[in-house]
Design a protein around this motif. Sequence first.
Motif, PDB file in Angstrom:
ATOM      1  N   ALA A  30       0.781  -1.184   0.166  1.00 23.63           N
ATOM      2  CA  ALA A  30      -0.034  -0.123   0.126  1.00 23.63           C
ATOM      3  C   ALA A  30       0.924   1.309  -0.121  1.00 23.63           C
ATOM      4  O   ALA A  30       2.164   1.339   0.576  1.00 23.63           O
ATOM      5  CB  ALA A  30      -1.017  -0.025   1.219  1.00 23.63           C
ATOM      6  N   GLU A  31       0.008   2.578  -0.556  1.00 24.48           N
ATOM      7  CA  GLU A  31       0.781   3.621  -0.523  1.00 24.48           C
ATOM      8  C   GLU A  31       1.157   4.167   1.005  1.00 24.48           C
ATOM      9  O   GLU A  31       2.191   4.865   1.138  1.00 24.48           O
ATOM     10  CB  GLU A  31       0.078   4.583  -1.361  1.00 24.48           C
ATOM     11  CG  GLU A  31       0.113   4.411  -2.883  1.00 24.48           C
ATOM     12  CD  GLU A  31       1.422   4.422  -3.604  1.00 24.48           C
ATOM     13  OE1 GLU A  31       2.177   5.341  -3.102  1.00 24.48           O
ATOM     14  OE2 GLU A  31       1.787   3.530  -4.371  1.00 24.48           O
ATOM     15  N   ALA A  32       0.045   3.863   1.814  1.00 23.23           N
ATOM     16  CA  ALA A  32       0.370   4.335   3.369  1.00 23.23           C
ATOM     17  C   ALA A  32      -0.577   3.329   3.987  1.00 23.23           C
ATOM     18  O   ALA A  32      -1.655   2.769   3.207  1.00 23.23           O
ATOM     19  CB  ALA A  32      -0.165   5.744   3.335  1.00 23.23           C
ATOM     20  N   ILE A  65      -4.328   3.243  -0.671  1.00 23.69           N
ATOM     21  CA  ILE A  65      -3.767   3.099   0.713  1.00 23.69           C
ATOM     22  C   ILE A  65      -4.298   1.609   1.327  1.00 23.69           C
ATOM     23  O   ILE A  65      -5.258   1.120   0.596  1.00 23.69           O
ATOM     24  CB  ILE A  65      -4.193   4.060   1.646  1.00 23.69           C
ATOM     25  CG1 ILE A  65      -5.615   4.486   1.710  1.00 23.69           C
ATOM     26  CG2 ILE A  65      -3.531   5.276   0.987  1.00 23.69           C
ATOM     27  CD1 ILE A  65      -6.361   4.071   2.847  1.00 23.69           C
ATOM     28  N   ALA A  66      -4.017   1.410   2.427  1.00 21.95           N
ATOM     29  CA  ALA A  66      -4.544   0.103   3.279  1.00 21.95           C
ATOM     30  C   ALA A  66      -5.061   0.752   4.422  1.00 21.95           C
ATOM     31  O   ALA A  66      -4.510   1.820   5.057  1.00 21.95           O
ATOM     32  CB  ALA A  66      -3.776  -1.231   3.324  1.00 21.95           C
ATOM     33  N   VAL A 297      -0.820  12.623   3.689  1.00 18.52           N
ATOM     34  CA  VAL A 297       0.152  11.788   3.904  1.00 18.52           C
ATOM     35  C   VAL A 297       0.885  11.044   2.789  1.00 18.52           C
ATOM     36  O   VAL A 297       1.798  10.991   2.839  1.00 18.52           O
ATOM     37  CB  VAL A 297      -0.639  10.975   4.903  1.00 18.52           C
ATOM     38  CG1 VAL A 297       0.635   9.690   5.149  1.00 18.52           C
ATOM     39  CG2 VAL A 297      -0.963  11.524   6.379  1.00 18.52           C
ATOM     40  N   VAL A 298      -0.021  10.475   1.968  1.00 19.22           N
ATOM     41  CA  VAL A 298       0.525  10.109   0.789  1.00 19.22           C
ATOM     42  C   VAL A 298       1.338  10.988  -0.010  1.00 19.22           C
ATOM     43  O   VAL A 298       2.560  10.539  -0.503  1.00 19.22           O
ATOM     44  CB  VAL A 298      -0.758   9.532  -0.159  1.00 19.22           C
ATOM     45  CG1 VAL A 298       0.038   8.761  -1.584  1.00 19.22           C
ATOM     46  CG2 VAL A 298      -1.654   8.418   0.667  1.00 19.22           C
TER      47      VAL A 298
END
Length: 357
Positions: A30-32, A65-66, A297-298
């Motif tokens: 995941a990206e974040a 994201i996850a 955040v990403v």
Amino acid sequence: MDRRTFVAGATGAALTGLTGCLGGSGGDSAEAHVGMVYSLGGLGDEAFNDMAHAGIQKAEEELGIAYDNTEPEGQSEFGTFQSQFASSSDPNYDLVTCIGFSQRTALQENADEYPDQNFMLVDAGLDADNVASYRFREHEGSFQVGHLAGLLSTREFSHEGSYSGTEKTFSSDPDTKTVGFVGGKENPLIKKFEAGFIAGVHHADADIDVRSAYAGSWNDPGRGQEIAGSMYDEGADIVYHAAGATGSGVFNAAGERGRLAIGVDSDQSLSSDASHTIVASMVKHVDTAVFNATKDVVNDEFKGGSTVSLGLEDGGVEAVIGADYEGEIPQEVLDALDSSREAIQNGDIDVPTEPEN
């Protein structure tokens, strides 16, 4: 007054890395990773928490994201879940999202304890470099639905629909000139909903009687039904709630009596079994706040130490006509709502944050 929709789905597979009620999307690539700590009442409230969930689901779909969910059952669990996410190393959570002002006290301690952890707080402000705070001007959106309630309460208005499998007419009575407000727990935040609603009603007609009461709970539909039922029996033709899952009782009381109700936080006409009672909802875009904070955040643009305020002008809140009422609200009413919205945005109407009744 265009209607808007949002996506709200079920929680995903369970995660075993943390204790408590968890579930989410997982994913090592995941990206974040985002940890979600929901407000009391949990998912399935068809309102505040479900809107936050919609936001993180959108982030999963669009940003890659996850996320994992926790649903505290009591005030004492907020700090525990926050710290579990912050101390986790598998996965390492890039953001811990704290939904609801009740989490502020616990977060104040955890933000100091975990200075390298990014946190997001909804509905309260916290002056810390690792906390991004998001607050809403709920009184502005509540003014809009109050204005709608006042305009409908002073005219003959009816809608043909059904409740609990029975065909019914849902109507207002211009002879009573009474509306109601049902809050969950009485606190300054919910008082903003009440204040805006009362001001909007009286903007339509200063002689309308506004009845207000608090259930003392976010998750007691029976109490919500009892309070709203008394209001309807005493002449109220429209009742607005800001009471979380307690508000489903308001819709049931309206359904039994063929009266109207106004939902909160999400477009509740899309999820309630009593949708034909819901003439409108005051949508509070917690989903937007959650998505934006996650996106920051990403993109490595986390806004720690800041407080974002979202109102009518920036799409943080809005009045949304119920799905079953599309095309049925008189045009002069919609025009009046457009005018009051513009007046609020332009500063010509100063919406109070404390009730004046």
